[in-house]
Design an enzyme around this catalytic site. Structure first.
Site, PDB file in Angstrom:
ATOM      1  N   THR A 362       0.852  -1.183   0.000  1.00  0.00           N
ATOM      2  CA  THR A 362       0.000   0.000   0.000  1.00  0.00           C
ATOM      3  C   THR A 362       0.887   1.231   0.000  1.00  0.00           C
ATOM      4  O   THR A 362       1.922   1.265   0.671  1.00  0.00           O
ATOM      5  CB  THR A 362      -0.945   0.006   1.218  1.00  0.00           C
ATOM      6  OG1 THR A 362      -1.765   1.187   1.172  1.00  0.00           O
ATOM      7  CG2 THR A 362      -0.183  -0.024   2.525  1.00  0.00           C
ATOM      8  N   HIS A 414       2.895 -11.729  13.934  1.00  0.00           N
ATOM      9  CA  HIS A 414       3.999 -12.252  14.741  1.00  0.00           C
ATOM     10  C   HIS A 414       3.797 -13.724  15.108  1.00  0.00           C
ATOM     11  O   HIS A 414       4.718 -14.381  15.588  1.00  0.00           O
ATOM     12  CB  HIS A 414       4.141 -11.418  16.017  1.00  0.00           C
ATOM     13  CG  HIS A 414       5.548 -11.325  16.524  1.00  0.00           C
ATOM     14  ND1 HIS A 414       6.571 -12.113  16.055  1.00  0.00           N
ATOM     15  CD2 HIS A 414       6.107 -10.527  17.486  1.00  0.00           C
ATOM     16  CE1 HIS A 414       7.688 -11.824  16.689  1.00  0.00           C
ATOM     17  NE2 HIS A 414       7.443 -10.864  17.570  1.00  0.00           N
TER      18      HIS A 414
END
Length: 443
Positions: A362, A414
């Site tokens: 983006t 994560h």
């Protein structure tokens, strides 16, 4: 001959749509393949055209209604007359006169009808027979269906303490009724004490709109974007790592080969997106976890890259996908991205162009963003954020120089990507953009 306009197939896993707006009204003439109604799905807006020329009939569904694939939207009358309401049904045939009642067996008297005041009305009840009438025994008013209703004193205590009769069980009173002693014995059991009834949540206050405010219903696309972003925050362990890129080499290469690139590739412009896409592809090959996804208790690794490119459209942000971006040239990447942007502005992106991405980029820099933390696009595990190019003083070999710098950010899940992998991935992207020759040489 009338032709039906139905909800078309909307793409993979899309089964419903919302009527965004009618482009033609009942009675208007329509041409074959002329758009009649605009549908809005979770991903894009779709125009449905008339299958043949004629006059549009009544709208079968209103704007804002949700419709399923195959549902009837309207009818086009090929004769030129609007299809009106269905003709009234013929009145039912008169019922034959009732036959005389057979005197062989008398009919039973009708039951009395209760009125709203509690009195009987209509047909009067027959006179009571002269002999005694057997009546079913009615239980006391306080006897529950379970057969062990509490006595009044027990009921009062149970109400005060929030205890249900079913929790106490059968009582020691007559006919198994619960006594006050039964309730006290129940409350003496620590594990059986009833918790106080939870207070009812307060009703949400009704918002009073100011006359200078305008209330607009969220579009289906905007609601879908909101739900997916919230889903990403709720389900993934999102962390963001940052770095900065010296854009000097990329800008110099673009300036030197811009005209030759356009001439060779039929007007395709050489931009920075193709450089970042190629840099990300190289880094994804080195760190496959960034291109993977979690599916239940499994991790799915891929040997291909479907690169999502975030594009702003009239109804919000959409992410069309460059399929097999790892096999595309600079010119193919630039041409595809330009096509995505044009179709997004026109609302003409197809559903299959918006699904299947494995990693996304983006670019908030085109709007002036200096730094941000992008949100994942589920079920992807990472997204790269590009930002504004700004000249800043930096230290190079002990000297302070002015360079065109860009902050880049990698948000990642994560749960699947370790910090070392994320930081190393971003360093590889930085190295590829700062020296584009590495991308051409596969280094």
């Amino acid at each position: 001959m009338p032709a039906e306009i139905k909800v078309p197939t909307l793409g993979e896993s899309v089964t419903t749509a919302t009527i965004a707006r009618w482009l033609k009204q009942p009675g208007e003439t329509v041409a074959a393949d002329e758009p009649v109604v605009e549908l809005e799905t979770d991903k894009v807006s779709v125009e449905v055209a008339a299958p043949s020329a004629g006059t549009l009939g009544t709208h079968e569904v209103a704007e804002g209604d949700e419709v399923a694939v195959g549902a009837l939207l309207a009818i086009v009358d090929g004769q030129g007359a609007a299809s009106g309401p269905a003709p009234a049904k013929a009145p039912p045939a008169a019922e034959p006169a009732p036959q005389a009642a057979s005197p062989a067996r008398p009919q039973p008297a009708a039951a009395p009808v209760a009125t709203s005041s509690g009195q009987t009305g209509g047909i009067q009840p027959p006179r009571a027979p002269s002999g005694p009438v057997a009546r079913p025994a009615t239980p006391p008013a306080d006897v529950e269906r379970d057969g062990h209703a509490p006595l009044p004193a027990a009921q009062k205590m149970m109400t005060e303490r929030g205890v249900a009769a079913s929790a106490v069980g059968e009582g020691t009173g007559k006919d198994g009724r619960i006594t006050k002693g039964d309730v006290l014995a129940f409350l003496e059991q620590p594990q059986a004490k009833a918790a106080p009834a939870a207070p009812k949540p307060a009703a949400a206050p009704v918002r009073q709109d100011d006359p200078r405010e305008e209330r607009v219903k969220m579009t289906r696309l905007r609601k879908t974007i909101a739900n997916r972003l919230k889903e990403a925050q709720n389900n993934a362990a999102i962390l963001t790592t940052f770095n900065e890129v010296d854009m000097s080499a990329a800008m110099a290469m673009r300036a030197e080969y811009k005209e030759a690139f356009e001439k060779k590739h039929n007007g395709a412009r050489l931009g920075f997106m193709s450089i970042f896409v190629r840099a990300c592809v190289a880094a994804l090959k080195e760190f496959p976890a960034v291109n993977a996804e979690i599916n239940g208790d499994d991790v799915i690794y891929r040997e291909f890259v479907h690169m999502g490119i975030a594009v702003g459209g009239p109804n919000g942000l959409v992410v069309p996908v460059l399929r097999d971006a790892d096999r595309m040239s600079f010119a193919e990447i630039e041409g595809s991205i330009a096509g995505f942007g044009k179709r997004a502005r026109e609302g003409a992106l197809k559903l299959d162009e918006l699904t299947g991405g494995t990693f996304s980029i983006t670019n908030g820099g085109i709007y002036g963003s200096l730094m941000s933390t992008p949100i994942l696009n589920p079920p992807q595990s990472a997204i790269l954020g590009m930002h504004k190019i700004q000249e800043r003083p930096i230290a190079v070999k002990g000297q302070v120089v002015i360079r065109p710098m860009m902050y880049i950010a990698l948000s990642y899940d994560h749960r699947i990507i370790d910090g070392k992998e994320a930081v190393s991935f971003l360093v590889r992207v930085k190295e590829g953009v700062e020296d584009p020759r590495r991308l051409l040489l596969g280094l």
